[in-house]
Design an enzyme around this catalytic site. Structure first.
Site, PDB file in Angstrom:
ATOM      1  CB  ALA A 139      -0.826  -0.142   1.404  1.00 11.32           C
ATOM      2  CG  ASN A 218       2.784  -9.829   4.524  1.00  5.65           C
ATOM      3  OD1 ASN A 218       1.997 -10.222   3.749  1.00  5.65           O
ATOM      4  ND2 ASN A 218       3.063 -10.644   5.609  1.00  5.65           N
ATOM      5  CG  HIS A 250      -0.572  -9.084   7.420  1.00  2.00           C
ATOM      6  ND1 HIS A 250      -1.480  -8.861   7.646  1.00  2.00           N
ATOM      7  CD2 HIS A 250      -0.090  -8.300   6.334  1.00  2.00           C
ATOM      8  CE1 HIS A 250      -1.996  -7.488   7.350  1.00  2.00           C
ATOM      9  NE2 HIS A 250      -0.830  -7.187   6.709  1.00  2.00           N
ATOM     10  CG  ASP A 272       1.768  -2.454   8.817  1.00  2.00           C
ATOM     11  OD1 ASP A 272       1.927  -1.233   8.699  1.00  2.00           O
ATOM     12  OD2 ASP A 272       1.896  -3.332   7.542  1.00  2.00           O
ATOM     13  N   GLY A 307      -1.655  -2.634   5.468  1.00  2.00           N
ATOM     14  CA  GLY A 307      -1.725  -2.609   6.842  1.00  2.00           C
ATOM     15  C   GLY A 307      -2.637  -3.622   7.685  1.00  2.00           C
TER      16      GLY A 307
END
Length: 384
Positions: A139, A218, A250, A272, A307
Site C-alpha cells: 500500500a 510481506n 498476513h 502495522d 496494513g
C-alpha cells in the site's frame, strides 16, 4: 512516589514470579520484597497478572487516526487509544508520500511529543519509505519511490529534532549501501522492506548495518530453495530482527511458528495498524489510498492487504496459542525484543530493577484491566 504492587503473578524475562510485592519508586521498578514496611502504599491487583508495557515499533494509526494526517491532535489521539490495549511505547510510523506531506507528518509528531503525550509515549519516528521498489510495494505509493539520499534524510532528521530512530528501504536501490552505513553510524535502525532484493543483496545490506526486516514474508521477495530472497535473509541472518504481523491473515499460523523457531528472541511482534484499528468495517484511507475493511481485514481496491487492524496484545494471544510456547516468552517479543532492536533494553521492555515502570494489568484471558506509564496508572477499565 513509592508504592508496592500486589498481584497473583508477574511476567519476568525468564520466569513467572509469585508470592511477592513489587516495588515501584519514582517511576521505576525496584526489587521484589516478601514483607512490607509499616504504612506502605499498596496497589492491590489480586486476581490479576502484571506484565511489561507493550512496545509497538510499527504502527501508522488507530481509532480513526493516521500519522500521515499530519496533525498534532492525531498523534495525541493515537497515544491515548493505545493505553486500553496495553501499549505504553510506540514508534509513530509514516508512509511513502510527497516530501511536503512527510515534512508535515514529521513536524506534527515532533510538536505533539514536545508538548507531552498523555498516553503511550513515542520513542521516536519510523520512516517507512520512501526508498522502496515497485514489485512489492503493497500500500505504498510508487509515484514517490526514489533512491536514498543522505542529504534528504538529514533534512528530515533536523526537522524531527533528531528523533527519527528507524527507516525502511529497499537495498537494491542505487546508493543504498552507502546510505545504510551512514544512517546506521548515526544510531538509526535501518530496516529492509518493500523490496525485490536477492538474498546476497540483503546480506550485503546487513553487513553495511541494516538490522531489521519489515513485516517478514510481506512486501519482499519470497523464499526459494535456490534463491532465499529477502524472506530467507530475514529468517536466516541472526544479526537482524524480523517483524511479524500475527493476525492470521498476513502470515499463516504455521509459518509464524516456523519464524518463531528460527528467529527466537530476534522476532518482533508488530501491528502495522492503520486508522481502521478499533473502528467498524467500512471505507478508510491509508495515506492516499482508499481502503475497504471487511471482517476486520483492510485491503486496497486492488485486493492487496493494507496494513492491519491488529491489536498488539491480540498478536500475542495468537502466537502463544499457535505455538504453545510460554506466555512470558511470547509477551516479551512485543516488549523486550522491540526495546532491544532500538538499543533501549536497559531502560524498557521488562520488569527489572531500575527499568522504567511501564506495566499492564491483565486477567487470565489477557483482557487489559489497567495500564501504567512510568509508574502512573494512565488507564483503568471502567468497571474496576
Amino acid at each position: 512516589m513509592k508504592y508496592f504492587i500486589k498481584a497473583d503473578r508477574f511476567l519476568l524475562e525468564k520466569e513467572v514470579k509469585k508470592g511477592s510485592y513489587l516495588v515501584v519508586e519514582d517511576g521505576h521498578f525496584g526489587s521484589f520484597v516478601d514483607s512490607l514496611p509499616a504504612n506502605s502504599k499498596i496497589m492491590d491487583w489480586s486476581g490479576y497478572t502484571i506484565a511489561p508495557g507493550l512496545f509497538d515499533t510499527h504502527i501508522h494509526g488507530i481509532d480513526g487516526h493516521d500519522i500521515m494526517d499530519g496533525r498534532t491532535d492525531v498523534v495525541h489521539g493515537i497515544s491515548e487509544a493505545l493505553l486500553k490495549l496495553g501499549v505504553t511505547r510506540f514508534l509513530p510510523t509514516t508512509l511513502t508520500s510527497n516530501k511536503e506531506d512527510l515534512n508535515q507528518a514529521i513536524k506534527a509528531v515532533t510538536d505533539a511529543v514536545s508538548t507531552g503525550l498523555a498516553g503511550a509515549q513515542s520513542e521516536g519516528i519510523y520512516l517507512e519509505g520512501p526508498y522502496f521498489t515497485e514489485k512489492h510495494k503493497g500500500a505504498q505509493n510508487k509515484n514517490y519511490f526514489r533512491d536514498p539520499a543522505i542529504d534528504e534524510f538529514l533534512e528530515w532528521q533536523q526537522l524531527s529534532k533528531g528523533t527519527i530512530v528507524k527507516i525502511a528501504l529497499a537495498p537494491e536501490r542505487e546508493g543504498s549501501m552507502g546510505f545504510i552505513r551512514s544512517v546506521s553510524e548515526r544510531g538509526v535502525l535501518v530496516s529492509i522492506g518493500h523490496t525485490d532484493a536477492s538474498y546476497n543483496c540483503c546480506t550485503e545490506a546487513v553487513d553495511a548495518g541494516a538490522r531489521n526486516f519489515v513485516h517478514l514474508f510481506n512486501g519482499m521477495s519470497g523464499l526459494h530453495h535456490r534463491e532465499p530472497g529477502a524472506t530467507g535473509a530475514g529468517l536466516i541472518d541472526q544479526r537482524a530482527y524480523s517483524e511479524l504481523i500475527c493476525d492470521g491473515f498476513h502470515v499463516h499460523p504455521d509459518i509464524a511458528c516456523f519464524a518463531l523457531k528460527t528467529k527466537q528472541d530476534k522476532l518482533l511482534l508488530i501491528t502495522d495498524c492503520m486508522r481502521a484499528g478499533l473502528m467498524p468495517d467500512g471505507d478508510y484511507l491509508l495515506g492516499e489510498f482508499p481502503v475497504v475493511m471487511r471482517n476486520g481485514v483492510a485491503r486496497t481496491e486492488t485486493g492487496s492487504l493494507a496494513g492491519s487492524t491488529l491489536n498488539l496484545i491480540d498478536g500475542i494471544k495468537n502466537l502463544q496459542q499457535w505455538s504453545g510456547n510460554s506466555l512470558t516468552e511470547i509477551w516479551h517479543l512485543a516488549s523486550l525484543s522491540p526495546a532491544r532492536s532500538l538499543g533501549k533494553e536497559t531502560i524498557l521492555g521488562s520488569i527489572k530493577p531500575e527499568k522504567t515502570a511501564d506495566y499492564v494489568v491483565v486477567d487470565d484471558n489477557l483482557h487489559v484491566q489497567a495500564t501504567a506509564v512510568q509508574g502512573e496508572i494512565k488507564y483503568r477499565k471502567q468497571d474496576l
